[in-house]
Every structure is written in structure tokens, then in C-alpha cells.
Design a protein around this motif. Structure first.
Motif, PDB file in Angstrom:
ATOM      1  N   ARG A  18       4.465  -3.075   2.523  1.00 21.98           N
ATOM      2  CA  ARG A  18       3.043  -3.008   2.176  1.00 21.98           C
ATOM      3  C   ARG A  18       2.708  -1.851   1.242  1.00 21.98           C
ATOM      4  O   ARG A  18       1.549  -1.665   0.864  1.00 21.98           O
ATOM      5  CB  ARG A  18       2.208  -2.874   3.457  1.00 21.98           C
ATOM      6  N   LEU A  19       3.697  -1.069   0.880  1.00 21.23           N
ATOM      7  CA  LEU A  19       3.432   0.142   0.099  1.00 21.23           C
ATOM      8  C   LEU A  19       3.380  -0.134  -1.400  1.00 21.23           C
ATOM      9  O   LEU A  19       4.049  -1.033  -1.908  1.00 21.23           O
ATOM     10  CB  LEU A  19       4.518   1.184   0.379  1.00 21.23           C
ATOM     11  N   THR A  20       2.574   0.663  -2.066  1.00 18.37           N
ATOM     12  CA  THR A  20       2.550   0.685  -3.528  1.00 18.37           C
ATOM     13  C   THR A  20       2.769   2.136  -3.966  1.00 18.37           C
ATOM     14  O   THR A  20       2.501   3.071  -3.198  1.00 18.37           O
ATOM     15  CB  THR A  20       1.191   0.207  -4.071  1.00 18.37           C
ATOM     16  N   GLN A  22       1.023   3.962  -5.859  1.00 19.54           N
ATOM     17  CA  GLN A  22      -0.237   4.696  -5.815  1.00 19.54           C
ATOM     18  C   GLN A  22      -0.586   5.125  -4.389  1.00 19.54           C
ATOM     19  O   GLN A  22      -0.971   6.265  -4.139  1.00 19.54           O
ATOM     20  CB  GLN A  22      -1.368   3.844  -6.381  1.00 19.54           C
ATOM     21  N   ARG A  23      -0.423   4.188  -3.442  1.00 20.63           N
ATOM     22  CA  ARG A  23      -0.747   4.511  -2.053  1.00 20.63           C
ATOM     23  C   ARG A  23       0.174   5.608  -1.529  1.00 20.63           C
ATOM     24  O   ARG A  23      -0.268   6.525  -0.826  1.00 20.63           O
ATOM     25  CB  ARG A  23      -0.634   3.273  -1.175  1.00 20.63           C
ATOM     26  N   GLU A  26      -0.917   9.022  -3.117  1.00 20.76           N
ATOM     27  CA  GLU A  26      -2.210   9.497  -2.604  1.00 20.76           C
ATOM     28  C   GLU A  26      -2.105   9.957  -1.150  1.00 20.76           C
ATOM     29  O   GLU A  26      -2.680  10.974  -0.768  1.00 20.76           O
ATOM     30  CB  GLU A  26      -3.253   8.374  -2.725  1.00 20.76           C
ATOM     31  N   THR A  27      -1.347   9.225  -0.343  1.00 18.91           N
ATOM     32  CA  THR A  27      -1.223   9.568   1.072  1.00 18.91           C
ATOM     33  C   THR A  27      -0.443  10.863   1.260  1.00 18.91           C
ATOM     34  O   THR A  27      -0.853  11.748   2.026  1.00 18.91           O
ATOM     35  CB  THR A  27      -0.534   8.428   1.840  1.00 18.91           C
ATOM     36  N   LEU A 135       1.230   6.219   6.296  1.00 25.99           N
ATOM     37  CA  LEU A 135       1.691   5.150   5.409  1.00 25.99           C
ATOM     38  C   LEU A 135       1.958   3.857   6.180  1.00 25.99           C
ATOM     39  O   LEU A 135       2.221   2.816   5.567  1.00 25.99           O
ATOM     40  CB  LEU A 135       2.974   5.591   4.692  1.00 25.99           C
TER      41      LEU A 135
END
Length: 438
Positions: A18-20, A22-23, A26-27, A135
């Protein structure tokens, strides 16, 4: 260092899918900038890569001194890489750092005692776990346990009526031996609020029986709660879900405060104790806990030292003492545990090393709760503990912690050591003078 030991886990795989980019960035940046401070910065900038922490780690020692298992090596492969790449790391890297942080470090903090400048690798790995939690990349079994906490406020999915039924069942069982025995429920103003972890009503009900018998014999004014908050365990502390950790500890303290008790006595568990006296309370904004908290090692020693419990005879066979990380390194109960052990046993054989330098059971830190996919990691990662146990030449281990029991039982079976493991409560109940039944 090349990470070539990936293990399949449904929770890690689903989370990473499910990760990108950008995520991830940012996290990681949010945790570093919003939840850490000078302490982490000092650790990151002052580690000299001297390697003195290496031989403190049971994983490193048990894997023939493979540097990728050393504390500094694990930091280098996780937080170090995040800092070097300015939070721009791949989903595959997140999987790698989650496996390292959750399953190859017990947060035992033994390495802190060997670092010349006191770097706390346990804190660093906890921070990495926090990143993984945010995450959504957590081992499946550990996350299932955290889910149980969030839904039922206990880690075993026990319903409220099941908890109360267990207490009443143990009271009935114990009254066959002591007819006047009671387990007072929700008694306001009691001296002692006795709390346990959820595996006791689920798997080790004899410990509730024994504790009730000991306290009734000693004339202790105690109570046990029936409302949510009775379970003092806290796997959310280890999954990185600090918000849920705060809810759990707040409810535990509120349960005791609502009953207007004088102090909380916690059963023989290490991580739950640390969660209450050092982690959850701080997340909730308390510098110290709002009501006195005592571990059962301290409590049992006080009962024996004051003469409220008298020992009929001592345990005669040689016995060795395991030192749980969270009550020894974390709380400094070395003196009480040794006094209690010697009051109960004729022949205490120390492991070497021992006390604050004893090796971890390799179950703590939530590692055992990561489940079957990682059991072999635990077993192979603590060959050094098996060798330490075998060298004592004894057949009985005294371990005042639930996770330690689970970890040591696995080690004893895996390495065919043929050893038995006991709680302090087991020995006290077995050896104490018991009132005659008319």
C-alpha cells in the motif's frame, strides 16, 4: 551490509503493498521532525561504530558474530539509511527495516551497558517501529494482538463476563483448600489493586489462584477489578501504536483511581510493568505514574521479609535465576529478586553473566508476539542463552515474567535442555506455611 534473510509475513507484505514513495517520505519525516528530538540526533551523530555493543547482543553472538546482527549494524541498516537518504527510501527497504526492528531486536537494552557513550539502541529501534506502525507495516500476529487491545482493552479477546467468570472460578477452586478465601471484586478503598496480564485468565489461571491464596494467608487488603483496564499488558507499546498504548495505560490507572486504592501490585510480567512505570504514563503526560506501582517481586519479598508469609521449607534442588530485562535493567530489582530467591531456595546457582548483564530470553520486546513466521529467528538468535542455561548444570529456572517463560520454554524445547521454569508465585505457594483447615 546486504539483507538476505527476508521472511514472508502477511502483515508486512500487505502493508508494503500500500506504500508510495510520497507516503513513505512524508511519514518518516513526520516522525523524525515531530516526535523525536535532541536525544535521537545525539545518538545518530555520536555513534563511533566502535563495535563494543556487538557482543552485548544475543543475536550477534548466536550468529557467529555476523556484523549485520550487531546493534550498530541494525541501526546502520535502518535509521542510518533513512538519514543518509533523507527519508527517500523504497517500500522494499521498509519491509527490511520492519523485519529487523520487530524480529531481530528485543529492545532488551543490554547493549546500552556496553556502549562507552550510552547510546540507547532500544530507543532507536522503538522509533523505527513507530515509523513502521505509522506506515502500516507490522507483522500480522503482533498487529492482531494490538487489534485485540483496541477492541477489548485486553490482548486475548476476553469478554468482560469471561474475565469475571474466571476470577469467580478461581475463588471457588481455592476455597476447596481455604474455605474462607475471597477474591474481592471492585472493592473501594482497598490497600492493593492486583492486576495481571490477559494470558493469566486465558492460559495460566493457577497464578491467580496462587496469588489469591498468598494474599488471603498474609491478610492483605486487596481487590481485583472487573471493568476494562484489568489487563496491564501492552503489545501496542511494541507495535509502535503509542496512541493505543496511552489509552490502555490511562484506563488501567483510571480503574485503580476509581476504586480509590492505595497502590497497584502487578503480577509477574516485565513488559507490562515497564509500560506502566516508564512508557504509557509518559505518553499520557504524567512525569510519574498517578498512583504507586509495585512489581510482584517487590511485593512478595515484602510479605516474606515482614513475616506475613512464612516459608515451611526451602526448595532443595539447584535453581538458577533469569533476569527479565524490564524489571532488572529497566527497574533495578536485582537486590529484591536475589533476596527473594535465597529466602525460597537452598541452592541458587547464578548464570554468567547475570543481573543487569544477563542475556535476554529472546521473547521480550514483542518479538514472541510476531508469531510462527519468526519463531526460528528467535530460536537461532538465542543459541547463546541456551549455552548459558546449560552451563549452570541445573534443571530449574526461576523467571518472574510471562514473556520470559514463553521464550525460555521455547529455548529449552528447541535446544533439548530438559529444564523446568517457575514463577516466584509457584515457589511461594508450594513452600509456604499454609493455615490448617478445620
Amino acid at each position: 551490509m546486504i539483507f538476505d534473510r527476508k521472511i514472508a509475513d502477511a502483515g508486512l507484505e500487505r502493508g508494503v503493498s500500500r506504500l508510495t514513495p510520497q507516503r513513505i517520505e512524508e511519514t518518516l519525516r513526520q516522525v523524525l521532525e515531530g516526535e523525536t528530538g535532541a536525544k535521537l540526533k545525539v545518538y545518530a551523530e555520536t555513534c563511533m561504530r566502535c563495535g563494543l555493543c556487538s557482543e552485548a547482543c544475543h543475536y550477534y553472538m548466536s550468529h557467529d558474530k555476523d556484523p549485520s546482527y550487531s546493534p550498530a549494524g541494525k541501526v546502520h541498516m535502518t535509521l542510518g539509511e533513512i538519514l543518509r537518504k533523507d527519508c527517500k527510501v523504497s517500500p522494499e527497504f521498509v519491509y527490511q527495516m520492519a523485519q529487523i526492528a520487530y524480529t531481530e531486536c528485543n529492545l532488551c537494552r543490554r547493549c546500552v551497558h556496553y556502549c562507552p557513550i550510552g547510546i540507547d539502541t532500544g530507543y532507536i529501534m522503538s522509533t523505527v517501529r513507530r515509523m513502521c506502525h505509522k506506515l502500516g507495516v507490522i507483522p500480522q500476529y503482533l498487529q492482531d494482538t494490538a487489534n485485540s487491545h483496541s477492541v477489548t482493552m485486553n490482548q486475548m479477546w476476553l469478554k468482560d463476563d469471561e474475565w469475571m467468570d474466571t476470577l469467580q472460578w478461581q475463588e471457588d477452586e481455592a476455597r476447596d483448600e481455604m474455605p474462607d478465601l475471597r477474591i474481592p471484586l471492585d472493592k473501594e478503598g482497598a490497600e492493593i489493586y492486583y492486576s495481571v496480564i490477559a494470558p493469566e485468565p486465558k492460559f495460566r489461571t493457577q497464578l491467580i489462584y496462587q496469588a489469591a491464596y498468598i494474599m488471603n494467608t498474609a491478610g492483605v487488603d486487596f481487590t481485583m477489578p472487573t471493568e476494562p483496564g484489568w489487563d496491564n499488558s501492552d503489545m501496542c507499546m511494541y507495535s509502535g501504536d503509542f496512541e493505543m498504548m496511552g489509552r490502555l495505560k490511562k484506563r488501567h490507572f483510571e480503574s485503580a483511581l476509581d476504586l480509590k486504592v492505595k497502590k497497584i501490585v502487578m503480577g509477574e510480567c516485565g513488559h507490562a510493568f515497564r509500560s506502566v512505570y516508564d512508557q504509557g504514563n509518559r505518553w499520557d503526560g504524567w512525569d510519574m505514574y498517578p498512583i504507586e506501582v509495585v512489581h510482584s517481586v517487590e511485593f512478595f519479598w515484602d510479605l516474606i521479609n515482614s513475616g506475613k508469609i512464612k516459608i515451611r521449607e526451602k526448595f532443595k534442588e539447584p535453581i538458577t535465576i533469569h533476569d527479565p530485562c524490564n524489571i532488572i535493567r529497566g527497574r533495578g530489582l536485582m537486590e529484591q529478586s536475589r533476596k527473594l530467591a535465597h529466602a525460597l531456595c537452598e541452592n541458587v546457582v547464578e548464570m554468567h553473566p547475570n543481573l543487569e548483564h544477563n542475556y535476554c530470553c529472546t521473547a521480550g520486546g514483542g518479538v514472541i508476539n510476531c508469531g510462527p513466521p519468526f519463531k526460528n529467528v528467535r530460536m537461532k538468535g538465542n543459541r547463546v542463552k541456551a549455552e548459558q542455561l546449560k552451563a549452570t548444570g541445573v534443571k530449574t529456572i526461576l523467571a518472574p515474567c510471562h514473556n520470559c517463560h514463553g521464550g525460555l520454554e521455547d529455548i529449552v524445547h528447541y535446544y533439548e535442555l530438559g529444564m523446568d521454569i517457575k514463577f516466584f508465585g509457584d515457589l511461594i505457594y508450594e513452600l509456604m506455611e499454609k493455615p490448617e483447615v478445620e
